[in-house]
Design a protein around this motif. Structure first.
Motif, short mmCIF file in Angstrom:
data_model
loop_
_atom_site.label_atom_id
_atom_site.label_comp_id
_atom_site.label_asym_id
_atom_site.label_seq_id
_atom_site.Cartn_x
_atom_site.Cartn_y
_atom_site.Cartn_z
N ARG A 49 0.85 -1.20 0.00
CA ARG A 49 0.00 0.00 0.00
C ARG A 49 0.89 1.25 0.00
N HIS A 50 0.60 2.19 -0.89
CA HIS A 50 1.36 3.45 -0.92
C HIS A 50 0.62 4.50 -0.10
N ARG A 51 1.35 5.23 0.75
CA ARG A 51 0.73 6.29 1.55
C ARG A 51 1.59 7.56 1.42
N TYR A 52 0.94 8.70 1.52
CA TYR A 52 1.65 9.98 1.31
C TYR A 52 1.57 10.80 2.59
N PHE A 53 2.72 10.97 3.24
CA PHE A 53 2.78 11.66 4.53
C PHE A 53 3.40 13.05 4.34
N ASN A 54 2.58 14.06 4.58
CA ASN A 54 3.07 15.45 4.52
C ASN A 54 3.23 15.92 5.96
N TYR A 55 4.46 15.94 6.43
CA TYR A 55 4.70 16.36 7.82
C TYR A 55 4.96 17.86 7.89
N MET A 56 4.38 18.49 8.92
CA MET A 56 4.57 19.92 9.13
C MET A 56 5.59 20.13 10.26
N TYR A 57 6.70 20.73 9.89
CA TYR A 57 7.72 21.04 10.90
C TYR A 57 7.44 22.48 11.35
N ILE A 58 6.65 22.57 12.42
CA ILE A 58 6.10 23.87 12.81
C ILE A 58 6.91 24.45 13.96
N LYS A 59 7.46 25.64 13.73
CA LYS A 59 8.28 26.27 14.76
C LYS A 59 7.54 27.48 15.32
N HIS A 60 7.67 27.63 16.65
CA HIS A 60 7.25 28.88 17.27
C HIS A 60 8.31 29.22 18.30
N GLY A 61 9.05 30.31 18.07
CA GLY A 61 10.20 30.61 18.94
C GLY A 61 11.17 29.46 18.87
N LEU A 90 0.59 15.15 -3.61
CA LEU A 90 0.00 16.47 -3.86
C LEU A 90 1.10 17.46 -4.20
N SER A 91 0.81 18.39 -5.14
CA SER A 91 1.75 19.49 -5.33
C SER A 91 1.61 20.40 -4.10
N LEU A 92 2.56 21.31 -3.91
CA LEU A 92 2.45 22.21 -2.75
C LEU A 92 1.17 23.04 -2.83
N GLU A 93 0.83 23.49 -4.03
CA GLU A 93 -0.40 24.29 -4.18
C GLU A 93 -1.63 23.49 -3.76
N GLU A 94 -1.66 22.23 -4.21
CA GLU A 94 -2.81 21.39 -3.83
C GLU A 94 -2.85 21.18 -2.32
N LEU A 95 -1.67 21.00 -1.74
CA LEU A 95 -1.62 20.79 -0.28
C LEU A 95 -2.12 22.04 0.46
N PHE A 96 -1.64 23.22 0.03
CA PHE A 96 -1.99 24.45 0.75
C PHE A 96 -3.46 24.82 0.58
N SER A 97 -4.10 24.29 -0.46
CA SER A 97 -5.53 24.60 -0.60
C SER A 97 -6.42 23.47 -0.06
N ASN A 98 -5.75 22.42 0.42
CA ASN A 98 -6.47 21.28 1.00
C ASN A 98 -7.19 21.73 2.28
N ASP A 99 -8.41 21.22 2.51
CA ASP A 99 -9.19 21.63 3.70
C ASP A 99 -8.44 21.34 5.00
N ASN A 100 -7.76 20.20 5.04
CA ASN A 100 -7.03 19.87 6.27
C ASN A 100 -5.98 20.93 6.57
N PHE A 101 -5.34 21.42 5.54
CA PHE A 101 -4.29 22.42 5.74
C PHE A 101 -4.90 23.76 6.15
N THR A 102 -5.92 24.20 5.42
CA THR A 102 -6.48 25.54 5.71
C THR A 102 -7.18 25.56 7.08
N SER A 103 -7.63 24.40 7.56
CA SER A 103 -8.25 24.40 8.90
C SER A 103 -7.19 24.52 10.00
N LEU A 104 -5.94 24.23 9.69
CA LEU A 104 -4.88 24.29 10.71
C LEU A 104 -4.11 25.62 10.69
N PHE A 105 -3.96 26.19 9.52
CA PHE A 105 -3.08 27.36 9.41
C PHE A 105 -3.84 28.52 8.80
N ASN A 106 -3.60 29.70 9.39
CA ASN A 106 -4.17 30.86 8.72
C ASN A 106 -3.04 31.78 8.26
#
Ligand code: SF4
Length: 355
Positions: free
Chosen positions: A226-238, A267-283
């Motif tokens: 099974r192929h799976r696509y993991f887009n990990y967010m390396y999120i920094k604050h301070g 997903l291309s980066l554009e597709e990822l950034f317009s994905n609902d999962n992404f937009t619900s996490l980041f503004n």
């Protein structure tokens, strides 16, 4: 072949490796080593075994540890359900068996994560009971010496090999027989390029004499991947980053990872950034998107993970409940899947003062 176990025993005496779990035949040592070696080569497994028994020298200390700590010691070995099951089994031994390891073949299999192979290894090596343990090494050796083409992953094949191994076992010393079979498969009758020229079974080995070594053992089913696509967010604050705990019923259960968006396809980066999962996490007002890593292919037994990491810097702290904010120093306390661990190690090497 009445001489089978004698030939094998002589070979073992001359070729046996000194391995740390062979210093005694305590069921705890046999158990830990067999579980580690189920999916791991001896060279890598040896270091993990030493670390494991240094930290958890007996079943009581393993049972008393939090699961997180057991997973942390296991980090990098993969197949983490092995570690979780060992922890549960240790609790069973302490709570249901008054701290005594069960000493029968059936009793041992009542422990979480122990099947007939490991139970036979413990029963024979620790308690001298005549049960053959049959793993991939043993299937290979027997199928070649006896020229058996029944698929080893069929129920007919399992029965046939099980009966044969239990006929061949040395009833006076079943533990040495089982260890010798595994060692013979690991060192002499290897999957590719077995050392037939120096093999004590050469004259009776059907595969050798019929030039069928590469055809044996036979496997019926090819496993679907099974192929799976993991887009990990390396999120920094301070100076901190965010982790989340992995859910149950999936790989890496209860381990920690960078916040993940999994997608059914690449997903291309554009597709990822317009994905609902992404937009619900980041503004957009709070998140600054940085570099994207190259895709890494991480291969598990039935899955291929296409993993990438995207750097995001937050102006204000995140308000996602399931995320945990951690500093570099605190990362040590969290068991991490291998690709995440490698990525964070790389980041810390490049920027030792930053997370
Ligand atoms: S002769 Fe070769 S194939 Fe046969 S048991 Fe020995 S090493 Fe294995």
């Amino acid at each position: 072949m009445p001489e089978f176990h004698k030939i094998l025993r002589d070979w073992y005496k001359q070729n046996k490796r000194d391995l740390p779990w062979r210093t005694n035949n305590l069921p705890y040592y046999v158990w830990v080593s067999e579980i580690i070696l189920q999916q791991t080569r001896v060279a890598q497994g040896t270091n993990y075994f030493i670390r494991f028994v240094n930290r958890f020298p007996d079943v009581e200390s393993l049972a008393a540890a939090p699961e997180n700590e057991v997973l942390k010691i296991w980090q990098g070995l993969g197949y983490y359900s092995r570690a979780r099951n060992m922890h549960k089994a240790a609790l069973q031994v302490v709570n249901e068996f008054h701290g005594n390891f069960p000493d029968s073949f059936i009793g041992i299999q009542k422990l979480k994560g122990i099947g007939s192979y490991t139970a036979a290894a413990i029963a024979s090596i620790s308690f001298g009971l005549p049960y053959a343990s049959i793993d991939g090494n043993v299937y290979r050796v027997l199928s070649r010496i006896f020229g058996i083409a029944t698929p080893v992953d069929s129920s007919k094949g399992k029965k046939e090999f099980n009966e044969l191994a239990n006929q061949l076992i040395d009833r006076n010393d079943p533990g040495t027989f089982n260890e010798a079979m595994m060692e013979f498969g690991a060192l002499q009758c290897t999957p590719r390029n077995p050392d037939c020229n120096n093999c004590p079974f050469q004259s009776q080995c059907i595969a050798f004499n019929h030039k069928e070594i590469s055809k044996l053992p036979v496997k019926a089913n090819k496993t679907k991947v099974r192929h799976r696509y993991f887009n990990y967010m390396y999120i920094k604050h301070g100076k901190s980053i965010y982790l989340e705990k992995r859910a149950e019923n999936d790989i890496w259960q209860n381990m920690y990872q960078l916040p993940l968006i999994e997608s059914p396809d690449s997903l291309s980066l554009e597709e990822l950034f317009s994905n609902d999962n992404f937009t619900s996490l980041f503004n957009k007002d709070n998140a600054v998107i940085g570099n994207e890593s190259k895709e890494i292919l991480h291969i598990l037994s039935h899955q291929k993970l296409h993993v990438r990491f995207i750097e995001i810097t937050l102006e204000k702290p995140a308000a996602i409940q399931s995320w945990i904010k951690v500093s570099t120093e605190e990362l040590e306390d969290y068991p991490l899947p291998k690709p995440v661990e490698n990525f964070l190690n790389e980041k810390n090497r490049n920027h030792p003062n930053r997370t």
